[in-house]
Design a protein around this motif. Sequence first.
Motif, short mmCIF file in Angstrom:
data_model
loop_
_atom_site.label_atom_id
_atom_site.label_comp_id
_atom_site.label_asym_id
_atom_site.label_seq_id
_atom_site.Cartn_x
_atom_site.Cartn_y
_atom_site.Cartn_z
N UNK A 274 -2.87 -6.21 -0.08
CA UNK A 274 -2.60 -7.47 -0.79
C UNK A 274 -1.93 -8.49 0.11
N UNK A 275 -1.39 -8.05 1.24
CA UNK A 275 -0.77 -8.96 2.20
C UNK A 275 -1.78 -9.98 2.74
N UNK A 276 -3.05 -9.62 2.73
CA UNK A 276 -4.07 -10.51 3.29
C UNK A 276 -4.53 -11.58 2.30
N UNK A 277 -4.02 -11.55 1.08
CA UNK A 277 -4.40 -12.56 0.10
C UNK A 277 -3.71 -13.89 0.44
N UNK A 278 -4.24 -14.97 -0.06
CA UNK A 278 -3.57 -16.27 0.15
C UNK A 278 -2.15 -16.23 -0.40
N UNK A 279 -1.31 -17.10 0.15
CA UNK A 279 0.10 -17.12 -0.23
C UNK A 279 0.30 -17.25 -1.74
N UNK A 280 -0.56 -18.01 -2.38
CA UNK A 280 -0.40 -18.25 -3.82
C UNK A 280 -0.63 -16.99 -4.65
N UNK A 281 -1.43 -16.07 -4.13
CA UNK A 281 -1.76 -14.85 -4.88
C UNK A 281 -1.07 -13.60 -4.35
N UNK A 282 -0.62 -13.65 -3.10
CA UNK A 282 -0.09 -12.44 -2.47
C UNK A 282 1.12 -11.88 -3.24
N UNK A 283 2.07 -12.73 -3.53
CA UNK A 283 3.29 -12.28 -4.21
C UNK A 283 2.97 -11.77 -5.61
N UNK A 284 2.11 -12.51 -6.30
CA UNK A 284 1.73 -12.09 -7.67
C UNK A 284 1.04 -10.73 -7.66
N UNK A 285 0.08 -10.56 -6.72
CA UNK A 285 -0.66 -9.30 -6.65
C UNK A 285 0.25 -8.13 -6.32
N UNK A 286 1.15 -8.33 -5.38
CA UNK A 286 2.04 -7.24 -4.99
C UNK A 286 3.01 -6.88 -6.13
N UNK A 287 3.46 -7.90 -6.86
CA UNK A 287 4.33 -7.63 -8.01
C UNK A 287 3.57 -6.89 -9.11
N UNK A 288 2.32 -7.25 -9.31
CA UNK A 288 1.51 -6.56 -10.33
C UNK A 288 1.28 -5.10 -9.95
N UNK A 289 0.99 -4.84 -8.68
CA UNK A 289 0.78 -3.46 -8.24
C UNK A 289 2.07 -2.64 -8.37
N UNK A 290 3.19 -3.27 -8.06
CA UNK A 290 4.47 -2.58 -8.20
C UNK A 290 4.77 -2.30 -9.67
N UNK A 291 4.49 -3.26 -10.54
CA UNK A 291 4.69 -3.05 -11.98
C UNK A 291 3.77 -1.95 -12.50
N UNK A 292 2.54 -1.95 -12.02
CA UNK A 292 1.57 -0.92 -12.39
C UNK A 292 2.10 0.47 -12.02
N UNK A 293 2.60 0.60 -10.81
CA UNK A 293 3.14 1.88 -10.35
C UNK A 293 4.34 2.31 -11.19
N UNK A 294 5.22 1.36 -11.48
CA UNK A 294 6.41 1.67 -12.27
C UNK A 294 6.04 2.09 -13.69
N UNK A 295 5.07 1.40 -14.29
CA UNK A 295 4.65 1.74 -15.64
C UNK A 295 4.10 3.16 -15.72
N UNK A 296 3.26 3.50 -14.76
CA UNK A 296 2.65 4.83 -14.78
C UNK A 296 3.70 5.91 -14.55
N UNK A 297 4.62 5.66 -13.64
CA UNK A 297 5.65 6.65 -13.34
C UNK A 297 6.59 6.85 -14.53
N UNK A 298 7.06 5.76 -15.12
CA UNK A 298 7.99 5.88 -16.24
C UNK A 298 7.34 6.54 -17.44
N UNK A 299 6.06 6.23 -17.68
CA UNK A 299 5.37 6.82 -18.83
C UNK A 299 5.20 8.32 -18.67
N UNK A 300 4.78 8.75 -17.49
CA UNK A 300 4.57 10.18 -17.26
C UNK A 300 5.89 10.94 -17.34
N UNK A 301 6.95 10.37 -16.79
CA UNK A 301 8.25 11.04 -16.78
C UNK A 301 8.90 11.06 -18.16
N UNK A 302 8.41 10.24 -19.09
CA UNK A 302 8.97 10.23 -20.44
C UNK A 302 8.47 11.42 -21.27
#
Length: 260
Positions: free
Chosen positions: A92-120
């Motif tokens: 996602x680092x290769x995306x344009x500046x306008x999308x890079x931060x959003x994409x990386x935050x979405x992927x991080x949120x995705x990872x956190x959601x999956x981890x928290x759900x499974x551990x619950x």
Amino acid sequence: MDINGMPVLLLLMTTIFLVIMAIELGYRVGTVIKKKREVETESTVSSISGYVLALLAFIIAFTFGIVTDRYQARKELVREEANLLRTAWKRAEFLPDSDRVIAKDLIKTYTSLRLDAVKSFDPARIKLAMVDCSKIEEQLWDMAVVNARKDMNSDVAALYIESLNDVANINASRVVIGLHTRIPEGIWEVLLILTMLAMFSVGYQIAIVGSKRSWATVIMAISFSLVIVMIETLDRSHTTLIPVSQFPMEYVLQSMEEIK
């Protein structure tokens, strides 16, 4: 007996009760037959009982092999998903500046959601997380398509899109194998019926040989029940007794949070 979703302790106590009752029933039937007709020979009864127990051991080993293979598959899927999420996050680092931060935050949120759900270990929370993750996948895909259309020949865009595809595919595999793949009901029915027949034959053999009831039968009942409960526990995707380690996902999420 519907064992899907039954609390483990209740399942264990129910199985022990049924096994002990099967042994007791076999003992009583054997006692009646021994009193009325002394035509049963100890060697014949012992041989038949041994054959039934051997067949039960085979079915248990067969069923145990199924659940252990799937347990290992779930562990491998966690490691693979963690690697794919790390790759998508880096690309996602290769995306344009306008999308890079959003994409990386979405992927991080995705990872956190999956981890928290499974551990619950909460099926309702896991289903809710699956819906949220699907929405994030759509957002990431829409952003990737927009950027790819700007430069259809971009190798970087192709690699990023490939990563998103891999993440979606591994997510589907985890859902199918983790949530919807279980031991067929037919195998459970055969296993439980054969267990009752084997325990009945044990009680019958005890009566035929003229032995009194022994506390050793209780030990045997508990032992077989523990094995059956362990098989059922391994077959479940949400259990605190034998959980699938989520360390790969935790490590990836930690790396994402450390690198701003």
